[in-house]
Design a protein around this motif. Structure first.
Motif, PDB file in Angstrom:
ATOM      1  N   HIS A   1     -35.559  -7.054  88.295  1.00 39.41           N
ATOM      2  CA  HIS A   1     -36.855  -6.384  88.137  1.00 39.41           C
ATOM      3  C   HIS A   1     -37.352  -5.838  89.475  1.00 39.41           C
ATOM      4  O   HIS A   1     -37.910  -4.729  89.532  1.00 39.41           O
ATOM      5  CB  HIS A   1     -37.878  -7.365  87.546  1.00 39.41           C
ATOM      6  CG  HIS A   1     -37.649  -7.663  86.092  1.00 39.41           C
ATOM      7  ND1 HIS A   1     -37.994  -6.782  85.090  1.00 39.41           N
ATOM      8  CD2 HIS A   1     -37.086  -8.740  85.491  1.00 39.41           C
ATOM      9  CE1 HIS A   1     -37.671  -7.301  83.910  1.00 39.41           C
ATOM     10  NE2 HIS A   1     -37.116  -8.498  84.125  1.00 39.41           N
ATOM     11  N   ASP A   2     -37.150  -6.601  90.542  1.00 40.75           N
ATOM     12  CA  ASP A   2     -37.622  -6.149  91.855  1.00 40.75           C
ATOM     13  C   ASP A   2     -36.843  -4.929  92.340  1.00 40.75           C
ATOM     14  O   ASP A   2     -37.430  -3.968  92.871  1.00 40.75           O
ATOM     15  CB  ASP A   2     -37.489  -7.281  92.876  1.00 40.75           C
ATOM     16  CG  ASP A   2     -38.501  -8.394  92.648  1.00 40.75           C
ATOM     17  OD1 ASP A   2     -39.518  -8.138  91.960  1.00 40.75           O
ATOM     18  OD2 ASP A   2     -38.272  -9.510  93.150  1.00 40.75           O
TER      19      ASP A   2
ATOM     20  N   MET B   1     -31.542  -5.802  82.319  1.00 35.91           N
ATOM     21  CA  MET B   1     -32.174  -6.589  83.359  1.00 35.91           C
ATOM     22  C   MET B   1     -31.411  -7.900  83.519  1.00 35.91           C
ATOM     23  O   MET B   1     -30.980  -8.509  82.547  1.00 35.91           O
ATOM     24  CB  MET B   1     -33.641  -6.866  83.026  1.00 35.91           C
ATOM     25  CG  MET B   1     -34.442  -5.607  82.706  1.00 35.91           C
ATOM     26  SD  MET B   1     -34.290  -4.295  83.952  1.00 35.91           S
ATOM     27  CE  MET B   1     -34.950  -5.131  85.396  1.00 35.91           C
TER      28      MET B   1
ATOM     29  N   ILE C   1     -35.222  -2.605  90.688  1.00 35.60           N
ATOM     30  CA  ILE C   1     -35.341  -1.368  89.901  1.00 35.60           C
ATOM     31  C   ILE C   1     -36.739  -0.757  89.996  1.00 35.60           C
ATOM     32  O   ILE C   1     -36.944   0.403  89.604  1.00 35.60           O
ATOM     33  CB  ILE C   1     -34.972  -1.624  88.424  1.00 35.60           C
ATOM     34  CG1 ILE C   1     -34.526  -0.316  87.755  1.00 35.60           C
ATOM     35  CG2 ILE C   1     -36.119  -2.274  87.668  1.00 35.60           C
ATOM     36  CD1 ILE C   1     -33.956  -0.491  86.379  1.00 35.60           C
ATOM     37  N   ALA C   2     -37.671  -1.517  90.539  1.00 30.86           N
ATOM     38  CA  ALA C   2     -39.039  -1.013  90.647  1.00 30.86           C
ATOM     39  C   ALA C   2     -39.068   0.234  91.533  1.00 30.86           C
ATOM     40  O   ALA C   2     -38.561   0.248  92.638  1.00 30.86           O
ATOM     41  CB  ALA C   2     -39.944  -2.089  91.247  1.00 30.86           C
ATOM     42  N   GLY C   3     -39.649   1.299  91.003  1.00 34.62           N
ATOM     43  CA  GLY C   3     -39.777   2.537  91.750  1.00 34.62           C
ATOM     44  C   GLY C   3     -38.581   3.466  91.652  1.00 34.62           C
ATOM     45  O   GLY C   3     -38.612   4.573  92.192  1.00 34.62           O
TER      46      GLY C   3
ATOM     47  N   ASP D   1     -36.218   6.023  89.704  1.00 32.97           N
ATOM     48  CA  ASP D   1     -36.318   6.958  88.585  1.00 32.97           C
ATOM     49  C   ASP D   1     -35.026   6.881  87.772  1.00 32.97           C
ATOM     50  O   ASP D   1     -34.026   7.514  88.111  1.00 32.97           O
ATOM     51  CB  ASP D   1     -36.540   8.375  89.108  1.00 32.97           C
ATOM     52  CG  ASP D   1     -36.808   9.373  87.987  1.00 32.97           C
ATOM     53  OD1 ASP D   1     -37.100   8.920  86.862  1.00 32.97           O
ATOM     54  OD2 ASP D   1     -36.724  10.590  88.237  1.00 32.97           O
TER      55      ASP D   1
END
Length: 249
Positions: free
Chosen positions: A41-42, A57, A44-46, A48
């Motif tokens: 999760h961390d 995940m 893939i944040a940001g 596109d």
């Protein structure tokens, strides 16, 4: 950019890339087909992510089981299709701007090949030429060492390297083979023509048939306190010298 022919599978399964540079570069490459993305999760944040891409995940330990032991995945792993082939005729069609060309003779280590790709892109090389059978396939290790260059630098694989060197000469390139036993320094071999740098495998060096298809054999003027340089370091130095020679004309 050089045209690409239909891809052919070089591995029994699709390669997996890991790490932020390799994964993000693949995601940004419109010519790359991506099968699946695994991510924390961390990580893939940001990012596109294309809406049609399958994303799973996963935890850090789960990702570690998808890649070689201790591979620095940084929370991102993708499974991809190999890029399509580039015909040498298409690669050489873009040779009018004076950029150097890099040719590898049986450099099979993916870390060395990837590092050379990175240097070739850094010094604005036209592309990379290798044999099809005696070069590393696309892999996570190569993509990691290339740090994104695999997705940008045109890579042409040929069946017969000596025949390809003939075509490279016909396109106006001065072919310089790097050889530690050569009498001439690289600076003296760099001429007014477009430059093609040919590097052989560590230890074995250039094969005789490949060396005979070079216009000049040259060495890097290193101290006699050390026998030789790693092939990727030699490539970076030679590319820098070729760039300086081109700019000084």
């Amino acid at each position: 950019m050089a045209k690409r022919r239909k891809a052919k599978q070089r591995e029994s399964r699709a390669p997996r890339f890991w790490g932020q540079h390799a994964v993000l570069a693949a995601l940004e490459n419109p010519a790359r087909t991506i099968r699946k993305l695994w991510a924390t999760h961390d990580a893939i944040a940001g990012i596109d992510v294309p809406p049609d891409l399958q994303v799973e995940m996963a935890g850090v330990a789960d990702l570690g089981r998808l890649v070689p032991q201790d591979a620095p995945h940084q929370g991102l792993v993708i499974e991809v299709e190999p890029l399509a082939d580039i015909a040498i005729e298409d690669l050489l069609a873009g040779a009018g701007d004076g950029r150097p060309l890099v040719i590898l003779d049986q450099v099979t280590d993916p870390h060395n090949a990837g590092a050379i790709m990175r240097s070739a892109l850094a010094f604005d090389a036209l592309g990379l030429v290798t044999q099809d059978r005696h070069a590393p396939p696309e892999s996570g290790a190569l993509a990691k060492a290339a740090s994104g260059a695999l997705e940008i630098l045109p890579w042409c694989r040929v069946v017969n390297l000596a025949r390809a060197l003939d075509q490279i000469a016909e396109a106006g390139f001065w072919r310089i083979g790097l050889a530690g036993e050569a009498d001439m320094d690289l600076a003296d071999a760099l001429g007014g023509k477009r430059i093609a740098l040919i590097l052989g495998a560590e230890g074995a060096g250039l094969r005789p048939n490949v060396a005979s298809h070079c216009d000049a054999l040259a060495r890097l003027p290193i101290s006699d306190r050390i026998e030789s340089l790693n092939v990727s370091n030699a490539a970076a130095i030679a590319l820098y010298a070729a760039q300086n020679s081109q700019e000084s004309r």
